[in-house]
Write a protein that holds these residues in place. Structure first.
Motif, PDB file in Angstrom:
ATOM      1  N   PRO A 140       0.805  -1.233   0.000  1.00 17.37           N
ATOM      2  CA  PRO A 140       0.000   0.000   0.000  1.00 17.37           C
ATOM      3  C   PRO A 140       0.836   1.280   0.000  1.00 17.37           C
ATOM      4  CG  PRO A 140      -0.123  -1.083   2.131  1.00 17.37           C
ATOM      5  CD  PRO A 140       0.636  -2.002   1.233  1.00 17.37           C
ATOM      6  N   SER A 141       2.081   1.223   0.432  1.00 19.12           N
ATOM      7  CA  SER A 141       2.890   2.442   0.486  1.00 19.12           C
ATOM      8  C   SER A 141       3.292   2.932  -0.904  1.00 19.12           C
ATOM      9  CB  SER A 141       4.139   2.223   1.339  1.00 19.12           C
ATOM     10  OG  SER A 141       4.961   1.232   0.757  1.00 19.12           O
ATOM     11  N   THR A 142       3.349   2.047  -1.896  1.00 19.08           N
ATOM     12  CA  THR A 142       3.725   2.463  -3.251  1.00 19.08           C
ATOM     13  C   THR A 142       2.570   2.355  -4.240  1.00 19.08           C
ATOM     14  OG1 THR A 142       4.557   0.243  -3.730  1.00 19.08           O
ATOM     15  CG2 THR A 142       6.157   1.869  -2.930  1.00 19.08           C
ATOM     16  N   CYS A 143       1.384   2.000  -3.782  1.00 15.50           N
ATOM     17  CA  CYS A 143       0.216   1.900  -4.656  1.00 15.50           C
ATOM     18  C   CYS A 143      -0.632   3.156  -4.475  1.00 15.50           C
ATOM     19  CB  CYS A 143      -0.598   0.650  -4.327  1.00 15.50           C
ATOM     20  SG  CYS A 143      -2.084   0.491  -5.317  1.00 15.50           S
ATOM     21  N   SER A 144      -0.731   3.948  -5.519  1.00 21.50           N
ATOM     22  CA  SER A 144      -1.427   5.234  -5.402  1.00 21.50           C
ATOM     23  C   SER A 144      -2.949   5.098  -5.367  1.00 21.50           C
ATOM     24  CB  SER A 144      -1.025   6.151  -6.552  1.00 21.50           C
ATOM     25  OG  SER A 144      -1.390   5.562  -7.781  1.00 21.50           O
ATOM     26  N   VAL A 145      -3.499   3.992  -5.850  1.00 25.73           N
ATOM     27  CA  VAL A 145      -4.956   3.846  -5.864  1.00 25.73           C
ATOM     28  C   VAL A 145      -5.490   3.134  -4.623  1.00 25.73           C
ATOM     29  CG1 VAL A 145      -5.117   3.886  -8.376  1.00 25.73           C
ATOM     30  CG2 VAL A 145      -4.887   1.699  -7.193  1.00 25.73           C
ATOM     31  N   SER A 146      -4.602   2.680  -3.742  1.00 23.13           N
ATOM     32  CA  SER A 146      -5.079   1.958  -2.552  1.00 23.13           C
ATOM     33  C   SER A 146      -5.560   2.930  -1.489  1.00 23.13           C
ATOM     34  CB  SER A 146      -3.978   1.062  -1.984  1.00 23.13           C
ATOM     35  OG  SER A 146      -2.976   1.838  -1.384  1.00 23.13           O
ATOM     36  N   ARG A 147      -6.489   2.451  -0.678  1.00 22.94           N
ATOM     37  CA  ARG A 147      -7.011   3.218   0.457  1.00 22.94           C
ATOM     38  C   ARG A 147      -6.587   2.512   1.735  1.00 22.94           C
ATOM     39  NH1 ARG A 147     -13.143   4.544  -1.541  1.00 22.94           N
ATOM     40  NH2 ARG A 147     -12.526   5.670  -3.413  1.00 22.94           N
ATOM     41  N   PRO A 148      -6.287   3.266   2.781  1.00 27.95           N
ATOM     42  CA  PRO A 148      -5.881   2.614   4.028  1.00 27.95           C
ATOM     43  C   PRO A 148      -7.032   1.825   4.645  1.00 27.95           C
ATOM     44  CG  PRO A 148      -5.822   5.015   4.247  1.00 27.95           C
ATOM     45  CD  PRO A 148      -6.219   4.711   2.849  1.00 27.95           C
ATOM     46  N   SER A 149      -6.714   0.684   5.200  1.00 28.06           N
ATOM     47  CA  SER A 149      -7.713  -0.173   5.827  1.00 28.06           C
ATOM     48  C   SER A 149      -7.965   0.295   7.256  1.00 28.06           C
ATOM     49  CB  SER A 149      -7.214  -1.621   5.845  1.00 28.06           C
ATOM     50  OG  SER A 149      -8.048  -2.431   6.626  1.00 28.06           O
ATOM     51  N   SER A 150      -9.233   0.390   7.632  1.00 25.41           N
ATOM     52  CA  SER A 150      -9.562   0.738   9.022  1.00 25.41           C
ATOM     53  C   SER A 150      -9.532  -0.507   9.904  1.00 25.41           C
ATOM     54  CB  SER A 150     -10.931   1.399   9.095  1.00 25.41           C
ATOM     55  OG  SER A 150     -11.921   0.537   8.589  1.00 25.41           O
ATOM     56  N   GLN A 151      -9.674  -1.671   9.304  1.00 25.53           N
ATOM     57  CA  GLN A 151      -9.690  -2.917  10.062  1.00 25.53           C
ATOM     58  C   GLN A 151      -8.280  -3.446  10.322  1.00 25.53           C
ATOM     59  OE1 GLN A 151     -12.067  -5.940   8.232  1.00 25.53           O
ATOM     60  NE2 GLN A 151     -12.068  -7.230  10.034  1.00 25.53           N
ATOM     61  N   PHE A 152      -7.360  -3.229   9.377  1.00 23.06           N
ATOM     62  CA  PHE A 152      -5.987  -3.701   9.498  1.00 23.06           C
ATOM     63  C   PHE A 152      -5.030  -2.533   9.279  1.00 23.06           C
ATOM     64  CE2 PHE A 152      -8.377  -7.419   7.946  1.00 23.06           C
ATOM     65  CZ  PHE A 152      -8.082  -8.312   8.967  1.00 23.06           C
ATOM     66  N   PRO A 153      -4.590  -1.867  10.350  1.00 26.98           N
ATOM     67  CA  PRO A 153      -3.657  -0.742  10.199  1.00 26.98           C
ATOM     68  C   PRO A 153      -2.390  -1.180   9.462  1.00 26.98           C
ATOM     69  CG  PRO A 153      -4.507  -0.832  12.430  1.00 26.98           C
ATOM     70  CD  PRO A 153      -4.964  -2.084  11.740  1.00 26.98           C
ATOM     71  N   GLY A 154      -1.981  -0.385   8.485  1.00 24.95           N
ATOM     72  CA  GLY A 154      -0.809  -0.703   7.698  1.00 24.95           C
ATOM     73  C   GLY A 154      -1.138  -1.389   6.379  1.00 24.95           C
ATOM     74  N   ALA A 155      -2.370  -1.867   6.234  1.00 25.03           N
ATOM     75  CA  ALA A 155      -2.797  -2.533   5.009  1.00 25.03           C
ATOM     76  C   ALA A 155      -3.545  -1.535   4.144  1.00 25.03           C
ATOM     77  CB  ALA A 155      -3.692  -3.733   5.324  1.00 25.03           C
ATOM     78  N   GLY A 156      -3.622  -1.837   2.853  1.00 29.30           N
ATOM     79  CA  GLY A 156      -4.362  -1.000   1.924  1.00 29.30           C
ATOM     80  C   GLY A 156      -5.209  -1.865   1.002  1.00 29.30           C
TER      81      GLY A 156
END
Length: 161
Positions: A140-156
């Motif tokens: 998720p740190s290099t994917c511009s279309v991903s949104r941060p997950s509220s259920q799994f911090p650090g995931a997108g």
């Protein structure tokens, strides 16, 4: 050598505990994290930035284990109503505890869970049109279309459609 395992110590590494301990009596390694089932999964190699927005095949989004591989269906209304019902139920629980006396956290947790379950089951049966297919991305740190997950911090996550 250190005398414990017969290997030379590596002084170039930071002083952090090892990933495993060597059991001298049995002559095998003893994983410290063996009690945690998530830790049994192999560690991931770094992701090529060109593939960072692909759906994860092993459940890891970045360094977070989501336990969801590939695309799956999620009902946004169900999650929204579950959160709203839980918040309202906790407020009702706090009010009930003030009226009847007793532990407010106990009442709050009971009514919050009850209202959350009721609201999510209502939304699941009455709002099927709010479902979408999503997946967690590899990095998720290099994917511009991903949104941060509220259920799994650090995931997108991103849409599969």
């Amino acid at each position: 050598t250190c005398g414990r395992c017969g290997r030379r110590p590596s002084f170039g590494t930071p002083s952090s505990p090892p990933e495993y301990e060597y059991d001298e009596r049995e002559g095998r390694r003893n994983d410290r994290e063996s009690e945690n089932p998530r830790s049994r999964r192999p560690r991931r190699a770094p992701v090529d930035p060109r593939n960072s927005c692909e759906c994860t095949e092993d459940g890891f989004s970045g360094s977070t284990d989501t336990e969801q591989a590939g695309c799956f269906q999620v009902n946004y209304a169900e999650r929204y109503f579950a959160d709203a019902g839980g918040r309202a139920g906790r407020r009702v629980g706090e009010t009930v505890s003030q009226y009847f006396g007793g532990d407010s956290s106990q009442y709050s947790n009971f009514f919050g869970g009850l209202w959350s379950n009721f609201a999510s089951s209502w939304a699941r049966s009455n709002m099927q049109g709010s479902a979408a297919r999503i997946c967690y991305v590899k990095d998720p740190s290099t994917c511009s279309v991903s949104r941060p997950s509220s259920q799994f911090p650090g995931a997108g996550w991103r849409s599969c459609e």
